[in-house]
Enzyme design. Sequence first.
Site, PDB file in Angstrom:
ATOM      1  N   TYR A  35      26.036   7.364 -14.291  1.00 37.56           N
ATOM      2  CA  TYR A  35      25.322   6.435 -13.408  1.00 37.56           C
ATOM      3  C   TYR A  35      25.482   5.005 -13.932  1.00 37.56           C
ATOM      4  O   TYR A  35      25.770   4.066 -13.172  1.00 37.56           O
ATOM      5  CB  TYR A  35      23.831   6.814 -13.331  1.00 37.56           C
ATOM      6  CG  TYR A  35      23.020   5.858 -12.493  1.00 37.56           C
ATOM      7  CD1 TYR A  35      22.454   4.712 -13.067  1.00 37.56           C
ATOM      8  CD2 TYR A  35      22.823   6.075 -11.134  1.00 37.56           C
ATOM      9  CE1 TYR A  35      21.719   3.824 -12.302  1.00 37.56           C
ATOM     10  CE2 TYR A  35      22.093   5.185 -10.364  1.00 37.56           C
ATOM     11  CZ  TYR A  35      21.540   4.064 -10.949  1.00 37.56           C
ATOM     12  OH  TYR A  35      20.824   3.177 -10.194  1.00 37.56           O
ATOM     13  N   SER A  81     -10.378   2.359   0.465  1.00 38.16           N
ATOM     14  CA  SER A  81     -10.578   3.240  -0.679  1.00 38.16           C
ATOM     15  C   SER A  81     -11.101   4.585  -0.184  1.00 38.16           C
ATOM     16  O   SER A  81     -11.376   4.755   1.003  1.00 38.16           O
ATOM     17  CB  SER A  81     -11.572   2.606  -1.655  1.00 38.16           C
ATOM     18  OG  SER A  81     -12.777   2.291  -0.976  1.00 38.16           O
ATOM     19  N   LYS A 115      -4.280  12.956  -7.429  1.00 39.13           N
ATOM     20  CA  LYS A 115      -4.822  11.591  -7.418  1.00 39.13           C
ATOM     21  C   LYS A 115      -4.245  10.862  -8.622  1.00 39.13           C
ATOM     22  O   LYS A 115      -4.709  11.012  -9.751  1.00 39.13           O
ATOM     23  CB  LYS A 115      -6.343  11.577  -7.469  1.00 39.13           C
ATOM     24  CG  LYS A 115      -6.899  10.170  -7.306  1.00 39.13           C
ATOM     25  CD  LYS A 115      -8.400  10.141  -7.309  1.00 39.13           C
ATOM     26  CE  LYS A 115      -8.882   8.716  -7.055  1.00 39.13           C
ATOM     27  NZ  LYS A 115      -8.345   7.731  -8.019  1.00 39.13           N
ATOM     28  N   CYS A 432     -37.093 -16.176 -10.900  1.00 40.90           N
ATOM     29  CA  CYS A 432     -36.382 -15.527 -12.004  1.00 40.90           C
ATOM     30  C   CYS A 432     -34.925 -15.966 -11.974  1.00 40.90           C
ATOM     31  O   CYS A 432     -34.223 -15.754 -10.979  1.00 40.90           O
ATOM     32  CB  CYS A 432     -36.482 -14.008 -11.878  1.00 40.90           C
ATOM     33  SG  CYS A 432     -35.527 -13.115 -13.124  1.00 40.90           S
TER      34      CYS A 432
END
Length: 671
Positions: A35, A81, A115, A432
Amino acid sequence: MEPIEQQLTELRTTLRHHEYLYHVMDAPEIPDAEYDRLMRELRELEAQRPDLITPDSPTQRVGAAPLTAFNQIRHEVPMLSLDNVFDEESFLAFNKRVQDRLKSTENVIWCCELKLDGLAVSILYENGVLVSAATRGDGTTGEDITSNVRTIRAIPLKLHGDNIPARLEVRGEVFLPQAGFEKINEDARRTGGKVFANPRNAAAGSLRQLDPRITAKRPLTFFCYGVGILEGGELPDTHLGRLLQFKAWGLPVSDRVTLCDSPQAVLDFYRNVEKDRPTLGFDIDGVVIKVNSLALQEQLGFVARAPRWAVAFKFPAQEQMTFVRDVEFQVGRTGAITPVARLEPVQVAGVLVSNATLHNADEIERLGLRIGDKVVIRRAGDVIPQVVNVVLSERPEETRPIVFPTHCPVCGSDVERVEGEAVTRCTGGLICGAQRKESLKHFVSRRAMDVDGMGDKIIDQLVEREYVHTPADLFRLTAGKLTGLDRMGPKSAQNVVNALEKAKATTFARFLYALGIREVGEATAAGLAAYFGTLEALQAATIDELQKVPDVGIVVATHVFNFFAEESNRDVIGQLLAEGVHWPAPVVINVQEIDSPFAGKTVVLTGSLSQMSRDDAKARLVALGAKVAGSVSKKTDLVIAGEAAGSKLAKAQELGITVIDEAEMIRLLDA
């Protein structure tokens, strides 16, 4: 054709053939040395005749000169997702939800895949030639990594075969095999370079090099698993059929893909893959389970930012032992006080972990945790570190109890824990500093008011210097005041002011989401906006009326009601409106009493709109009595096709559904 042209064509065809056999079929016919010899011969011929070099030549993978920064590419079809499940019970519950939504008692045919733990990318081919590639980014916009992707030999620069679509965007994962990862780190240690913690970080770092020549030296590879844009062509009507078609065109596809005709078969696939995980040669963190039928996928649709027809079944996270050195308390946007364990740093699943969430006081009590304890740490979902248990048999003599604060660690206000809730909250509200910072960061975020350039560090400084107390104060900022912040010059300051001015034009749904009402995410905000139409109607709604909105139960309804009942919140909203925040006003019309082409129709938007945002278009269509759907089906009455409309347009044309363009939509809206 000149003799050299013939030689070049034959060499390129031969090299592409062997790349296909090596990367796709995993059945090389020639040694690597042969190759390499063919590649050298091609390079030498192209050096003699550079005018005959083509963009899709195998020699053109090496890349161009380094970039100074990545350009952005907007995904014409969002890269969504997946929702996750972590145990068999959760998967079986997901399977039941799918069957219930399909109103079917028959088993669903699932297509199960690995996955991969790499970097999600999209690759666009036009007439079979690779023209661009992008990272997932935020799902809407990613980075242009075309030059780097061209260097990955597993990815064909030109597809081969018949019936290749005019435009085809494939989605997949770029990853680094374990052997390549070890070689990179070995070289880095020898030369004093960067040593990567895990193959995923190495893949991401390699793919996001500004110099493609560096990427070309990294042994990255790729598996294809899905499609985005499809124009001027057809694909099979099953997920597995599409994967097989991709493979026929020269795209690499994992050989661990299986059809499962029952939940038990899916669980068997999961267990077999988990058993084989150490011998795969590359990292995975679970399996992906998809409804095989494209027709059923369309019927199931999407929820928020994930499909209802697919789920990621994650493997149990890796665990390690370490010591808790201290516990600190963080204050979030809604005042929730979260204990965080400061750990003796430890490697967990390839990542150095020094902090872990303890969630709340109940969790600390459940664990029986004390400062100084030896604990087991897990990366839940391989992302968020958490303490699994205390190693009581090895508890040191000098440990001390964890004392939950009675006053906010940031502002000193009293803390409270509502009966029935696990969370302790600061009662200080916007006085706060921590809550103020987090609330403002949420308010300006991309999916809320989308104030470009207003980053976390700017918000921190604005709060610390007492320049900003409420979201309305942001719109009163001047370039002069911003210029006084660290690393903020006059030009950058003016850009932020301009971005704030631009952000005033929003949508009702975005505005509601930006307010940061407890339990009100994007989908709920959109539902409230669509149902009530106006801010006045929403503010006047009772808890019972709020529960009439789809997916709004008693808890969310109570939070929304209490938010608008609070005088300080109504005051901030009034100030925001006074500063010019606005959105398209809905025209409330009785559908049965008007002669609108949209009244009572099911409408689908596809492609990019140039004259208004998609949210604005949806709001106006709904106000005229239309139901805006997310996918095309036989029940669809009208499709509005913007620029670069993809598979939805093709589906509409196939079903004979009326299609209009954006200009016609605007004409009808204004009629």
